[in-house]
Design a protein around this motif. Structure first.
Motif, PDB file in Angstrom:
ATOM      1  N   THR A 252    -114.935   7.132 -21.862  1.00 34.49           N
ATOM      2  CA  THR A 252    -114.964   7.843 -20.721  1.00 34.49           C
ATOM      3  C   THR A 252    -116.404   7.124 -19.590  1.00 34.49           C
ATOM      4  O   THR A 252    -116.162   6.765 -18.465  1.00 34.49           O
ATOM      5  CB  THR A 252    -116.039   9.209 -21.266  1.00 34.49           C
TER       6      THR A 252
ATOM      7  N   GLN B  22    -102.973  13.675 -13.700  1.00 37.47           N
ATOM      8  CA  GLN B  22    -104.044  13.626 -14.433  1.00 37.47           C
ATOM      9  C   GLN B  22    -102.896  13.634 -16.197  1.00 37.47           C
ATOM     10  O   GLN B  22    -103.922  12.093 -17.257  1.00 37.47           O
ATOM     11  CB  GLN B  22    -103.648  15.277 -15.101  1.00 37.47           C
TER      12      GLN B  22
ATOM     13  N   LEU C 296    -105.106   9.995 -18.591  1.00 37.35           N
ATOM     14  CA  LEU C 296    -105.625  10.629 -20.327  1.00 37.35           C
ATOM     15  C   LEU C 296    -104.550   9.445 -20.684  1.00 37.35           C
ATOM     16  O   LEU C 296    -105.334   9.210 -22.215  1.00 37.35           O
ATOM     17  CB  LEU C 296    -104.788  11.934 -19.985  1.00 37.35           C
TER      18      LEU C 296
ATOM     19  N   ASP D 246    -111.208  15.685 -17.085  1.00 36.47           N
ATOM     20  CA  ASP D 246    -111.687  14.881 -18.284  1.00 36.47           C
ATOM     21  C   ASP D 246    -111.091  15.865 -19.869  1.00 36.47           C
ATOM     22  O   ASP D 246    -111.880  16.208 -19.705  1.00 36.47           O
ATOM     23  CB  ASP D 246    -112.872  13.623 -18.295  1.00 36.47           C
ATOM     24  N   SER D 247    -110.879  14.859 -20.457  1.00 30.67           N
ATOM     25  CA  SER D 247    -110.265  15.856 -21.758  1.00 30.67           C
ATOM     26  C   SER D 247    -110.907  14.664 -22.929  1.00 30.67           C
ATOM     27  O   SER D 247    -110.315  13.695 -22.697  1.00 30.67           O
ATOM     28  CB  SER D 247    -109.204  15.728 -22.121  1.00 30.67           C
ATOM     29  N   ASP D 248    -110.706  14.823 -24.004  1.00 26.02           N
ATOM     30  CA  ASP D 248    -111.314  14.326 -25.629  1.00 26.02           C
ATOM     31  C   ASP D 248    -110.073  13.637 -26.015  1.00 26.02           C
ATOM     32  O   ASP D 248    -109.286  14.832 -26.749  1.00 26.02           O
ATOM     33  CB  ASP D 248    -112.348  14.671 -26.007  1.00 26.02           C
ATOM     34  N   VAL D 249    -109.403  12.399 -25.553  1.00 26.75           N
ATOM     35  CA  VAL D 249    -108.282  11.870 -26.483  1.00 26.75           C
ATOM     36  C   VAL D 249    -108.660  11.047 -27.618  1.00 26.75           C
ATOM     37  O   VAL D 249    -107.735  10.667 -28.540  1.00 26.75           O
ATOM     38  CB  VAL D 249    -107.709  11.031 -25.406  1.00 26.75           C
TER      39      VAL D 249
ATOM     40  N   HIS E  51    -115.335   9.639 -27.495  1.00 24.74           N
ATOM     41  CA  HIS E  51    -115.310   9.865 -26.101  1.00 24.74           C
ATOM     42  C   HIS E  51    -116.161   9.380 -25.242  1.00 24.74           C
ATOM     43  O   HIS E  51    -115.894   9.524 -23.792  1.00 24.74           O
ATOM     44  CB  HIS E  51    -115.112  11.538 -26.042  1.00 24.74           C
TER      45      HIS E  51
END
Length: 152
Positions: free
Chosen positions: A63, A88, A92, A27-30, A59
């Motif tokens: 999330t 992935q 995202l 998981d990444s901050d978009v 985020h």
């Protein structure tokens, strides 16, 4: 051939290790990218607020929405040698789309937001299957987690 309790315990232990690492690994901050998209498109909320303002710092909330009903399912996890980059990226992208939809809707659960959430949840599940399979394939200690032929 059948599993013994010892084999089952080793499998469950390996699965637990994989599950514990999943979220932090994928998981990444978009929110920054979402804010940029909102700014470039000059998106406004229904109240006239620039949607970009709602993206910044979103985020954790986005999330949470996606992951709140996630439960790792091992049925369907198989050995994967090619990696999980495609899955992935799709996850995202779905998360970005959800962030944009939420911001443009003023954080209201509109039909568009609900559809974006469902798409993000599906993308997360697909990512899980690929990620878990890849982890079990590439890490010898975790290979016991996958039983492609079920509990024989």
């Amino acid at each position: 051939m059948s599993y013994t309790p010892r084999d089952s315990t080793a499998r469950d232990s390996a699965r637990s290790v994989i599950q514990a690492r999943f979220r932090a690994s994928v998981d990444s901050d978009v929110s920054g990218l979402a804010a940029q998209h909102c700014f470039e498109r000059q998106l406004l909320t229904p109240d006239g607020i620039p949607a970009a303002q709602l993206c910044i710092g979103s985020h954790e909330a986005v999330t949470y929405l996606i992951w709140q009903s996630f439960a790792p399912v091992w049925e369907g996890v198989v050995y994967i040698y090619d990696g999980f980059r495609t899955e992935q990226n799709r996850y995202l992208h779905a998360k970005l789309h959800l962030t944009l939809a939420l911001a443009a809707a003023g954080d209201e659960a509109t039909p568009g937001v609900k559809a974006a959430l469902m798409a993000a949840e599906r993308a997360l599940h697909t990512l899980w299957l690929a990620w878990a399979g890849h982890q079990a394939t590439t890490t010898d200690a975790l290979a016991r987690a996958v039983t492609e032929f079920g509990d024989l």
